[in-house]
Design a protein around this motif. Structure first.
Motif, PDB file in Angstrom:
ATOM      1  N   SER A 105       0.827  -1.220   0.000  1.00 59.58           N
ATOM      2  CA  SER A 105       0.000   0.000   0.000  1.00 59.58           C
ATOM      3  C   SER A 105       0.860   1.268   0.000  1.00 59.58           C
ATOM      4  CB  SER A 105      -0.976  -0.005   1.178  1.00 59.58           C
ATOM      5  OG  SER A 105      -0.300  -0.376   2.339  1.00 59.58           O
ATOM      6  N   ALA A 108       2.142   4.353  -2.850  1.00 61.29           N
ATOM      7  CA  ALA A 108       0.941   4.076  -3.641  1.00 61.29           C
ATOM      8  C   ALA A 108       1.285   3.628  -5.056  1.00 61.29           C
ATOM      9  CB  ALA A 108       0.060   5.323  -3.682  1.00 61.29           C
ATOM     10  N   LYS A 111       1.242  -0.136  -5.493  1.00 58.24           N
ATOM     11  CA  LYS A 111       0.028  -0.921  -5.256  1.00 58.24           C
ATOM     12  C   LYS A 111      -0.083  -1.949  -6.385  1.00 58.24           C
ATOM     13  CE  LYS A 111      -3.901   1.191  -5.780  1.00 58.24           C
ATOM     14  NZ  LYS A 111      -4.979   2.139  -5.574  1.00 58.24           N
ATOM     15  N   ARG A 116      -5.523  -2.772  -8.341  1.00 59.72           N
ATOM     16  CA  ARG A 116      -5.726  -1.766  -9.410  1.00 59.72           C
ATOM     17  C   ARG A 116      -6.801  -2.241 -10.391  1.00 59.72           C
ATOM     18  NH1 ARG A 116      -1.657   2.135  -9.660  1.00 59.72           N
ATOM     19  NH2 ARG A 116      -0.029   1.627  -8.161  1.00 59.72           N
TER      20      ARG A 116
END
Ligand SMILES: Nc1ncnc2c1ncn2[C@@H]1O[C@H](COP(=O)(O)OP(=O)(O)OP(=O)(O)O)[C@@H](O)[C@H]1O
Ligand SMILES: [Mg+2]
Length: 164
Positions: A105, A108, A111, A116
């Motif tokens: 996390s 970002a 991620k 996504r």
């Protein structure tokens, strides 16, 4: 990036702390424009590196965000339009499959592809979604959304006859 139905891209992860402590050298280099990887045999500077060409190459400083936007985004867009799509991570243990697919996390930009893709799909659809999450490991299959994720499932042959 070509327009083939199957695309193969490669991602190189940075050396981890253990590898750095061992004094390991990076033997891989990447030409991002030509989508080529070069593997240099340690100690054999006279030998030309082994060269491989892919549909896309991602080196240690590229993020999952960049990879998603270039590779996965068009595929997931196709899925929302009714086409089939598969993203398959392949590599030896510790090579970074989970890092790319599940991700972290923070930051970002790293991620994973799965969260996504979920955001992407749920932003753009208005219909029922059925999902399954299976792991095949050492030729054994497990349901990662099941009550007991350690339970090994049996693989059954399924055939359907008749008219629909
Ligand atoms: N692109 C990356 N940038 C930084 N760290 C990474 C990257 N890729 C992988 N790592 C780190 O390398 C380690 C191994 O990665 P990961 O757990 O994703 O491997 P794996 O291919 O899923 O292995 P396994 O087959 O054992 O599940 C982890 O500590 C992960 O955080
Ligand atoms: Mg993993």
């Amino acid at each position: 990036m070509g327009s083939e139905a199957v695309k193969v891209v490669v991602r190189c992860r940075p050396l981890n702390e253990r590898e750095k402590a061992l004094g390991s050298n990076t033997v891989l280099s990447v030409d991002l424009q030509r989508c080529q990887c070069f593997i240099q045999k340690p100690g054999a500077v006279d030998e030309p590196p082994k060269q491989f060409t892919f549909d896309g190459t991602y080196f240690t400083d590229q993020t999952t965000e960049q990879m998603y936007n270039e590779i996965a985004y068009p595929l997931v867009e196709g899925v929302t339009e009714g086409y089939n799509g598969t993203i398959f991570a392949y590599g030896q243990t510790g090579s970074g499959k989970s890092y790319t697919m599940q991700g972290v996390s923070e930051p970002a930009s790293q991620k994973g592809v799965i969260p996504r893709a979920f955001e992407h799909i749920f932003e753009s659809i208005q219909f029922l979604v059925r999902a399954s999450y299976l792991e095949i490991y050492n030729e054994e299959i497990r349901d990662l959304l099941g009550h007991d994720t350690k339970q090994k499932l049996e693989v059954m042959a399924y055939s359907r006859c008749g008219t629909d």
